[in-house]
Design an enzyme around this catalytic site. Structure first.
Site, short mmCIF file in Angstrom:
data_model
loop_
_atom_site.label_atom_id
_atom_site.label_comp_id
_atom_site.label_asym_id
_atom_site.label_seq_id
_atom_site.Cartn_x
_atom_site.Cartn_y
_atom_site.Cartn_z
CG HIS A 1 -52.26 44.45 -17.74
ND1 HIS A 1 -53.39 44.01 -17.10
CD2 HIS A 1 -52.66 45.38 -18.65
CE1 HIS A 1 -54.45 44.63 -17.62
NE2 HIS A 1 -54.04 45.46 -18.56
CB SER B 1 -42.33 47.66 -29.51
OG SER B 1 -43.43 48.38 -28.97
C1 LIG Z 1 -54.06 44.52 -22.59
C2 LIG Z 1 -53.11 43.78 -21.75
C3 LIG Z 1 -53.54 42.87 -20.79
C4 LIG Z 1 -54.99 42.66 -20.42
O1 LIG Z 1 -55.75 42.25 -21.45
P1 LIG Z 1 -57.35 42.37 -21.35
O2 LIG Z 1 -57.73 41.74 -22.63
O3 LIG Z 1 -57.67 43.83 -21.26
O4 LIG Z 1 -57.80 41.62 -20.17
C5 LIG Z 1 -52.59 42.16 -20.09
N1 LIG Z 1 -51.29 42.34 -20.32
C6 LIG Z 1 -50.84 43.22 -21.22
C7 LIG Z 1 -49.36 43.37 -21.41
C8 LIG Z 1 -51.73 43.98 -21.97
O5 LIG Z 1 -51.25 44.86 -22.85
#
Ligand SMILES: *Cc1c(COP(=O)(O)O)cnc(C)c1O
Length: 377
Positions: A116, A317
Site C-alpha cells: 500500500h 481474493s
Molecule cells: C486500504 C488499505 C490500506 C489503508 O487503509 P486505510 O484504512 O485507507 O488507511 C492499507 N493496506 C492495504 C493493503 C489496503 O488495502
C-alpha cells in the site's frame, strides 16, 4: 432552508454513487441506525483501552471486546493480546512498524512493490531504513529477491511487512515462506508486521486459507474496519502482543504518562460500530458473507472470460483484475486503475447484476474506437 437543500442533495449524490461503487474495497451493505442515539453524546476513547481513563464517557470496555474478537480471528490468545481501534489501515500499519522500530531501532524494513502506498509516508515519519522488494506478477512478494536482499543485510534486524491481501491484486504473501527464509539465514532478530486491511476479514472465514495469524508468525497486524465489515466512519484495528507494548509503555511511563496509542483523543463510536457488526452478524454471518463475495468474484472472472476479456483473481481474493477499460467506464463504476490494469472488488453490496452491467460496459466501450483512443490518452 438553503443548508437543508445542500444536505439533501449531498445525500442524493451519495445514494447515486453507492449504486455504482465496485472499485474500492468498502462494504456499503450495513445499517447502524440503532447506534444513532450515541450521536447525542461526546464520547472519547483517549488513551490505552486496557487502562483506566479519567475521561469516563468512553467505550473502552466495548473496544477491549473488539480486540478480543480480532485476537480470536488472528489466533492470538486473548490474555496475550493488546490492541486498539484505529482510524484505519494506515494507522494500524504505522503502529505495527513503530513497534518494530521500538523493538529493533536499527532494523531494516522490507516490503514489496505492491505494498500500500502509505508505507512510503510511514517510513519517512518513522525514519526507518527500508528496502523495496520486487513483486511477482500476481502481486505476491518475490521470495528470491527477499532472500537475496536479507542475505546481504544479515547484520541488521529485519522488520518485514507482509501483505495479507494487496491493494491492487489481493495477493497474499506466504508468511511461512518468509519465516522460513529468515530462519535459513539465521536472522534471529526479526519482526513481522502483516497488512491485512482487507483479507484479514476474509482468510478467517474460508476453508483453505493461506497461512495467517500469530501462530503463523505475525508480530502485529492491521485490519481495516470499513472494508469487509463495513462502517460509515473509516476505522480499523491494530493488534499485537501485549508483551511488546509493555516495553514501549515502560519507556513512556518514565516521562509520566501511559500513552500507548498513536493518537490522543480517539473515536469512541467506531469500536461500537465494529462490536455491533459482530453482534449482528456473528462469525457464521461473516462466513456466509465472505463466501458470497468470493462466489461473486468468481462469477465476474467467468463473465469477463466469456466476453473475451482476460480477467483473473488470486486465491481467496474478492479482487478481480482485468485490462484497464476506457476512462468513462472507470469513472462510472469508480474502478481503481493502475497502469494498464483495473480492478473491481466484489464486496457484499456488489451483485451479479452489477457485475453483468460492468462487463457489458467494458465490452461495449472497448468496441467503440474513439473511447479506446480516450483510454490510451
Ligand atoms: C486500504 C488499505 C490500506 C489503508 O487503509 P486505510 O484504512 O485507507 O488507511 C492499507 N493496506 C492495504 C493493503 C489496503 O488495502
Amino acid at each position: 432552508m438553503e443548508h437543508q437543500e445542500r444536505l439533501d442533495s449531498l445525500l442524493l449524490e451519495f445514494d447515486e454513487l453507492s449504486r455504482h461503487s465496485v472499485g474500492y474495497p468498502a462494504n456499503l451493505d450495513f445499517d447502524y441506525t440503532a447506534l444513532l442515539p450515541f450521536m447525542r453524546h461526546m464520547v472519547n476513547n483517549v488513551g490505552d483501552p486496557f487502562h483506566d481513563s479519567n475521561y469516563r464517557s468512553n467505550t473502552h470496555e466495548i473496544e477491549r471486546e473488539v480486540i478480543g474478537l480480532f485476537a480470536d480471528l488472528m489466533h492470538l490468545p486473548r490474555d496475550l493480546a493488546w490492541g486498539y481501534v484505529t482510524s484505519g489501515g494506515t494507522e494500524g500499519n504505522m503502529y505495527g512498524l513503530y513497534l518494530g522500530r521500538e523493538l529493533y531501532p536499527d532494523g531494516v524494513v522490507y516490503f514489496s512493490q505492491d505494498t500500500h502506498y502509505s508505507v512510503v509516508k510511514i517510513m519517512s515519519v518513522l525514519k526507518m531504513r527500508n528496502i523495496m522488494i520486487r513483486s511477482q506478477d500476481n502481486g505476491e512478494i518475490d521470495y528470491d529477491d527477499l532472500r537475496e536482499t536479507l542475505r546481504i543485510n544479515r547484520d541488521a534486524p529485519a522488520v518485514v511487512m507482509a501483505n495479507i491481501g494487496t491493494t491492487m491484486k489481493g495477493a497474499v504473501d506466504d508468511v511461512n515462506r518468509i519465516r522460513g527464509i529468515l530462519d535459513d539465514l539465521a536472522v534471529t532478530r526479526s519482526y513481522l508486521h502483516a497488512d491485512a486491511a482487507l483479507s484479514g476479514m476474509i482468510l478467517p472465514f474460508v476453508d483453505d486459507p493461506q497461512p495467517y495469524g500469530f501462530d503463523a508468525g505475525f508480530d502485529s497486524v492491521a485490519v481495516s474496519g470499513h472494508k469487509m465489515i463495513g462502517s460509515p466512519l473509516p476505522c480499523g484495528v491494530a493488534l499485537t502482543r501485549r508483551a511488546y507494548v509493555s516495553r514501549i509503555a515502560r519507556a513512556i511511563e518514565y516521562v509520566g504518562v501511559l500513552d500507548t496509542t498513536l493518537t490522543g483523543s480517539r473515536n469512541a463510536l467506531t469500536p461500537l460500530i465494529l462490536w455491533y457488526a459482530f453482534q449482528q452478524k456473528g462469525l457464521d454471518g461473516f462466513r456466509h458473507m465472505v463466501g458470497g463475495c468470493l462466489e461473486t468474484a468468481e462469477y465476474a472472472v467467468t463473465r469477463f472470460d466469456d466476453a473475451g476479456v482476460a480477467a483473473w483473481r488470486n486465491r481467496n481474493s474478492v479482487t478481480v483484475v482485468f485490462p484497464r477499460p476506457p476512462a468513462e467506464v472507470v469513472r462510472k463504476w469508480q474502478l481503481a486503475p493502475q497502469g494498464d490494469i483495473a480492478h473491481l472488488v466484489a464486496m457484499p453490496h456488489v451483485t451479479r447484476g452489477t457485475i453483468d452491467a460492468v462487463v457489458d460496459d467494458c465490452v461495449r466501450a472497448a468496441a467503440t474506437p474513439q473511447d479506446a483512443a480516450g483510454a490510451a490518452a
